[in-house]
Enzyme design. Structure first.
Site, mmCIF file in Angstrom:
data_model
loop_
_atom_site.group_PDB
_atom_site.id
_atom_site.type_symbol
_atom_site.label_atom_id
_atom_site.label_comp_id
_atom_site.label_asym_id
_atom_site.label_seq_id
_atom_site.Cartn_x
_atom_site.Cartn_y
_atom_site.Cartn_z
ATOM 1 N N HIS A 37 -0.985 -63.666 46.177
ATOM 2 C CA HIS A 37 -0.909 -64.556 45.508
ATOM 3 C C HIS A 37 -0.629 -65.630 46.065
ATOM 4 C CE1 HIS A 37 3.058 -63.290 46.433
ATOM 5 N NE2 HIS A 37 3.826 -64.037 45.808
ATOM 6 N N HIS B 235 2.045 -67.982 46.003
ATOM 7 C CA HIS B 235 3.420 -68.478 46.327
ATOM 8 C C HIS B 235 3.285 -68.690 48.032
ATOM 9 C CE1 HIS B 235 5.813 -66.739 42.888
ATOM 10 N NE2 HIS B 235 5.687 -68.029 42.703
ATOM 11 N N ASP C 251 5.287 -68.502 50.502
ATOM 12 C CA ASP C 251 6.002 -67.721 51.448
ATOM 13 C C ASP C 251 4.808 -66.377 51.680
ATOM 14 O OD1 ASP C 251 6.478 -66.579 49.030
ATOM 15 O OD2 ASP C 251 7.847 -64.983 49.948
ATOM 16 N N HIS C 252 3.770 -66.426 51.186
ATOM 17 C CA HIS C 252 2.536 -65.658 51.443
ATOM 18 C C HIS C 252 1.417 -66.532 51.862
ATOM 19 C CE1 HIS C 252 4.387 -61.994 49.489
ATOM 20 N NE2 HIS C 252 5.118 -63.153 49.042
ATOM 21 N N HIS D 109 4.052 -60.150 38.342
ATOM 22 C CA HIS D 109 4.740 -61.456 38.933
ATOM 23 C C HIS D 109 4.815 -62.596 38.286
ATOM 24 C CE1 HIS D 109 7.058 -62.815 42.542
ATOM 25 N NE2 HIS D 109 6.176 -63.672 42.824
ATOM 26 N N ASP E 110 4.296 -58.811 45.407
ATOM 27 C CA ASP E 110 5.261 -58.976 44.819
ATOM 28 C C ASP E 110 5.039 -58.471 43.634
ATOM 29 O OD1 ASP E 110 6.073 -60.561 46.978
ATOM 30 O OD2 ASP E 110 6.657 -62.423 46.156
ATOM 31 N N HIS F 37 9.735 -57.413 52.778
ATOM 32 C CA HIS F 37 9.958 -58.529 51.789
ATOM 33 C C HIS F 37 11.358 -58.368 51.312
ATOM 34 C CE1 HIS F 37 9.290 -61.344 48.376
ATOM 35 N NE2 HIS F 37 8.356 -61.841 49.151
#
Length: 308
Positions: A63, A65, A67-68, A140, A211, A269
């Site tokens: 996805h 976001h 942090d990914h 998510h 997530d 995570h």
């Protein structure tokens, strides 16, 4: 076949854990690898982990976001400078192509290799002669996918002792037998592949989830997997907070693993509130639900064993 964890922290890095990225190292004789997510700093983790970008073949983004994802543009740019870097495929949710196009346009990046960006939907997203990759959407705050990697069944092992007894020397004839063909020796003897090749080896299944809160698609993707990677952002007892942020507790991850019938669960995570000692306690709790649970840490390597 091996998973190497390059980042295991949720949301932001800590002194000991970088944000999310996992390297899926392909089995021998292949020497390439795939990446699942590319949090900021992933290319630095690759340098320390001994993985070279010219061996990277595919990237799967769960996805969008940060942090990914935020490590992706720099990684793609750096790959240009690695000799022998061939075509690269990137899979991910809708919006990924636009994200990269805007960054490349405004930063003047010119890649020295062919890049293909595939925006995925549920179902089969990639296949070759060794693997099939399927995706399904998770639960998510943004559209988020999990991926199921299924290895195709492999030919059995050559019985080298039997071949020596039969007078078959190493060379091209071995390859023919391995492919299921019969061979004829110089003295006229015919040797069938079935007499010197062991039974077919079952393929392995690895499921890597992005997530998510607990959902049915997580169970479907993980069904009978040899190894499941599941987020464990929060501790047991924090289910309400986890749901509010679109995440899972470690106990919920263990419940998914148990329901899906997986052989091994690796959790990752982790919220930055948990240090290594706290994570160890979380794992003890999860093992009361699913005994075959381990916590990932940065640079941890997990072999994916073949079922017997």
């Amino acid at each position: 076949m091996q998973l190497t964890f390059l980042g295991t922290s949720a949301g932001r890095p800590t002194k000991t854990r970088n944000v999310t990225s996992i390297a899926f190292c392909l089995p021998e004789p292949h020497c390439g690898f795939w990446l699942f997510d590319t949090g900021e700093g992933t290319q630095h983790r690759l340098l320390h982990g001994g993985l070279k970008l010219n061996k990277l073949e595919r990237i799967f983004i769960t996805h969008l976001h940060g942090d990914h994802l935020y490590g992706l543009p720099g990684l793609l740019s750096s790959r240009t400078y690695f000799e022998g870097a061939g075509p690269l495929q990137i899979f991910g949710p809708a919006g990924l192509k636009e994200y990269l196009n805007v960054i490349f346009q405004h930063s003047g990046v010119h890649l020295g290799y062919e890049l293909e960006v595939i925006e995925v939907s549920a179902g089969e997203v990639a296949a070759d002669d060794r693997f099939v990759v399927e995706a399904a959407e998770l639960d998510h705050r943004l559209p988020c996918f999990g991926y199921r990697i299924t290895e195709r069944p492999q030919q059995g092992q050559l019985n080298l002792g039997r071949l020596a007894e039969l007078g078959v020397r190493p060379g091209p004839l071995y390859g023919k037998l391995k492919r299921g063909e019969s061979i004829t020796l110089e003295d006229g003897r015919t040797i069938s592949s079935s007499h010197v090749v062991g039974p077919q080896l079952p393929g392995r299944i690895v499921t890597i989830l992005g997530d998510t809160t607990p959902c049915q698609n997580a169970i479907v993707l993980a069904k009978d997997a040899d190894l499941l990677v599941h987020e464990a952002t929060f501790a047991g007892g924090m289910e309400e907070k986890a749901a509010a942020y679109g995440h899972s507790t470690i106990r919920q991850a263990a419940e998914i693993a148990a329901e899906a019938g997986v052989k091994r669960l690796v959790v990752t995570h982790f919220s930055s509130r948990f240090d290594d000692e706290a994570v160890a306690e979380l794992v003890k709790d999860a093992r009361t639900i699913f005994p075959y649970t381990d916590a990932a840490f940065d640079y941890a390597e997990f072999q994916v064993k073949r079922s017997t």
